[in-house]
Design a protein around this motif. Structure first.
Motif, PDB file in Angstrom:
ATOM      1  N   THR A 209      29.510  34.208  83.798  1.00  0.00           N
ATOM      2  CA  THR A 209      29.713  34.096  82.517  1.00  0.00           C
ATOM      3  C   THR A 209      29.253  32.748  82.010  1.00  0.00           C
ATOM      4  OG1 THR A 209      31.704  35.327  82.771  1.00  0.00           O
ATOM      5  CG2 THR A 209      31.479  33.934  80.515  1.00  0.00           C
ATOM      6  N   ILE A 210      28.362  32.890  80.936  1.00  0.00           N
ATOM      7  CA  ILE A 210      27.709  31.615  80.165  1.00  0.00           C
ATOM      8  C   ILE A 210      28.576  31.353  78.846  1.00  0.00           C
ATOM      9  CG2 ILE A 210      25.564  31.135  78.709  1.00  0.00           C
ATOM     10  CD1 ILE A 210      23.937  33.164  80.593  1.00  0.00           C
ATOM     11  N   VAL A 211      28.949  30.128  78.922  1.00  0.00           N
ATOM     12  CA  VAL A 211      29.396  29.699  77.595  1.00  0.00           C
ATOM     13  C   VAL A 211      28.651  28.308  77.441  1.00  0.00           C
ATOM     14  CG1 VAL A 211      31.684  28.825  76.519  1.00  0.00           C
ATOM     15  CG2 VAL A 211      31.798  30.568  78.471  1.00  0.00           C
ATOM     16  N   LEU A 237      27.999  33.097  73.955  1.00  0.00           N
ATOM     17  CA  LEU A 237      28.864  33.551  75.001  1.00  0.00           C
ATOM     18  C   LEU A 237      28.299  34.850  75.498  1.00  0.00           C
ATOM     19  CD1 LEU A 237      31.745  33.894  76.323  1.00  0.00           C
ATOM     20  CD2 LEU A 237      32.537  35.067  74.368  1.00  0.00           C
ATOM     21  N   ASP A 238      28.082  34.721  76.690  1.00  0.00           N
ATOM     22  CA  ASP A 238      27.224  35.879  77.349  1.00  0.00           C
ATOM     23  C   ASP A 238      27.870  36.209  78.720  1.00  0.00           C
ATOM     24  OD1 ASP A 238      25.265  37.548  78.656  1.00  0.00           O
ATOM     25  OD2 ASP A 238      23.653  36.162  78.500  1.00  0.00           O
ATOM     26  N   PHE A 239      28.438  37.531  78.669  1.00  0.00           N
ATOM     27  CA  PHE A 239      29.151  38.092  79.905  1.00  0.00           C
ATOM     28  C   PHE A 239      28.940  39.492  80.045  1.00  0.00           C
ATOM     29  CE2 PHE A 239      32.624  40.112  77.466  1.00  0.00           C
ATOM     30  CZ  PHE A 239      32.333  39.817  76.185  1.00  0.00           C
ATOM     31  N   GLY A 312      14.596  42.165  76.699  1.00  0.00           N
ATOM     32  CA  GLY A 312      15.850  43.036  77.376  1.00  0.00           C
ATOM     33  C   GLY A 312      15.461  43.288  78.701  1.00  0.00           C
ATOM     34  N   HIS A 313      16.456  44.104  79.330  1.00  0.00           N
ATOM     35  CA  HIS A 313      16.163  44.372  80.708  1.00  0.00           C
ATOM     36  C   HIS A 313      17.117  45.534  81.069  1.00  0.00           C
ATOM     37  CE1 HIS A 313      20.179  42.717  81.421  1.00  0.00           C
ATOM     38  NE2 HIS A 313      19.819  41.721  80.958  1.00  0.00           N
ATOM     39  N   GLY A 314      16.798  46.530  82.029  1.00  0.00           N
ATOM     40  CA  GLY A 314      17.561  47.638  82.365  1.00  0.00           C
ATOM     41  C   GLY A 314      18.751  47.222  82.942  1.00  0.00           C
TER      42      GLY A 314
HETATM   43  N1  GLY Z   1      22.986  36.697  81.285  1.00  0.00           N
HETATM   44  C1  GLY Z   1      21.822  37.518  81.736  1.00  0.00           C
HETATM   45  C2  GLY Z   1      21.219  38.452  80.797  1.00  0.00           C
HETATM   46  O1  GLY Z   1      21.845  38.363  79.719  1.00  0.00           O
HETATM   47  O2  GLY Z   1      20.551  38.835  80.911  1.00  0.00           O
END
Ligand code: GLY
Ligand code: MN
Ligand code: MN
Length: 380
Positions: A209-211, A237-239, A312-314
């Motif tokens: 998790t990114i905070v 906040l990226d989770f 983005g990504h799959g």
């Molecule tokens: N934290 C990975 C992503 O969002 O791709």
């Protein structure tokens, strides 16, 4: 047990066999575990598949024999279980010799050169004695994307899981204000988010998790640290979570109290870029066009240089998989977007000293456009 035609695994294996035929291979050795899971449903931390036109063998070791047998009984798809008596490589060589296979594809992206050499040597050493007919030695042939190209478009079984996963992730995101509070450290916030993911039914976080609070927000992949959140700053906040094997991924940037001067403008630009990219998603469009839709907006706002990653990504059995939604790369042909693809839309802008903003949602391409699987207000 006879394979059931309703099984997604039967269809996936059949489709992979067609690609084997097209590549003139007698067999494919699948060593990338998400691909093993895709073909068989087996989700252990070790194992491999040997796929031929007649057989699909799942090779596991003693630790997984019972679990693998259970999986194959629950989802019968004509997969046969083999338990490696010693090493995987020895079991693989034994299967290749027993089935008299000559041209064997391996997954080049997932096979270390050392393993490739070792297995090739074992096959050569065994060649003269055991191969029927002439003295030819079985050849390992590097292949690319034979299974991944099937995973690119999700089947109904996968869409159902991703939709449910996104629904659950959205519920966690909508309660983010409970965790993102002044006075907590980034590490404490990450801990609360990950506990909420487990309570929501996720088997594990999809990634760390990114905070990223205040100026740390300018680091797109910051690790949560001991910094304490305070009023008057932004927090990225990226989770994500893994639900029944499928990964979903979401980011919101939360203003704690008043936005710091300058960051509100960045937030509005990223929100506009995010909306523009989602609006660009429809069948037939090239990923580079979706990326450009977001990038053009940020460039117009003078933030082109601040957006240094792809749009983005799959998503699927892996949190980063195909398709890549980014600027075209020389030498890699772009595949137009198709219904059934699932990917993130996550533009961001990162300004050293000020902080950063990223907004990320997960979309499913439909026959006419896209369905946003995550359902969370852009501003929390
Ligand atoms: N934290 C990975 C992503 O969002 O791709
Ligand atoms: Mn993310
Ligand atoms: Mn992502």
């Amino acid at each position: 047990m006879a394979p059931s035609n309703g099984s997604p695994y039967v269809r996936r294996i059949d489709a992979a066999r067609e690609r084997l035929r097209a590549a003139a291979l007698d067999a494919l050795v699948v060593t990338h575990l998400p691909n093993v899971r895709y073909l068989t449903g087996f989700s252990g931390t070790a194992g491999l598949v040997v796929l031929t036109q007649e057989r699909c063998l799942l090779v596991v070791d003693f630790r997984y024999a019972t679990a693998a047998r259970d999986v194959l009984e629950r989802s019968p798809a004509g997969v046969t279980l083999e338990v490696a008596p010693r090493s995987y490589d020895e079991a693989l060589v034994e299967v290749i010799r027993r089935l008299d296979l000559a041209r064997i594809g391996v997954e080049a992206a997932w096979m270390p050169v050392a393993r490739f050499n070792r297995v090739s040597q074992m096959l050569a050493a065994a060649g003269d004695v055991h191969l029927a007919g002439d003295s030819s030695i079985p050849i390992l042939a590097p292949t690319e994307r034979l299974i991944e190209s099937g995973r690119l478009v999700k089947d109904a079984h996968e869409v159902a899981r991703l939709r449910e996963a996104a629904r659950r992730l959205s519920a966690v995101a909508r309660s983010a204000r409970l965790f993102v509070r002044a006075g907590l450290t980034e590490q404490e916030v990450a801990g609360e988010v990950e506990a909420a993911l487990r309570r929501a039914g996720f088997e594990r976080p999809a990634f760390e998790t990114i905070v990223a609070s205040g100026p740390n927000g300018a680091l797109p992949h910051a690790r949560p640290g001991p910094r304490t959140l305070s009023e008057g700053e932004g927090v990225v906040l990226d989770f994500g979570g893994v639900y029944d094997g499928y990964c979903v991924d979401l980011t919101r940037t939360i203003g704690l109290g008043p936005w710091p001067p300058g960051l509100r403008r960045v937030f509005d630009a990223v929100a506009e870029a995010h909306a523009a990219a989602i609006a660009a998603v429809k069948p037939g469009v090239l990923p580079g066009r979706i990326d450009a839709a977001a990038r053009d907006v940020l460039e117009r706002h003078g933030l082109g240089e601040a957006f240094g990653h792809g749009t983005g990504h799959g998503l699927g059995l892996e949190v980063h998989e195909e398709p890549r939604i980014g600027r075209p790369v020389t030498g890699i042909p772009e595949t137009p977007v198709q219904p059934g693809m699932v990917f993130t839309i996550e533009p961001g802008a990162y300004v050293p000293g000020l902080g950063g903003v990223r907004i990320e949602d997960d979309v499913l391409v439909t026959p006419t456009g896209c369905e946003v699987l995550t359902n969370v207000p852009v501003e929390l």
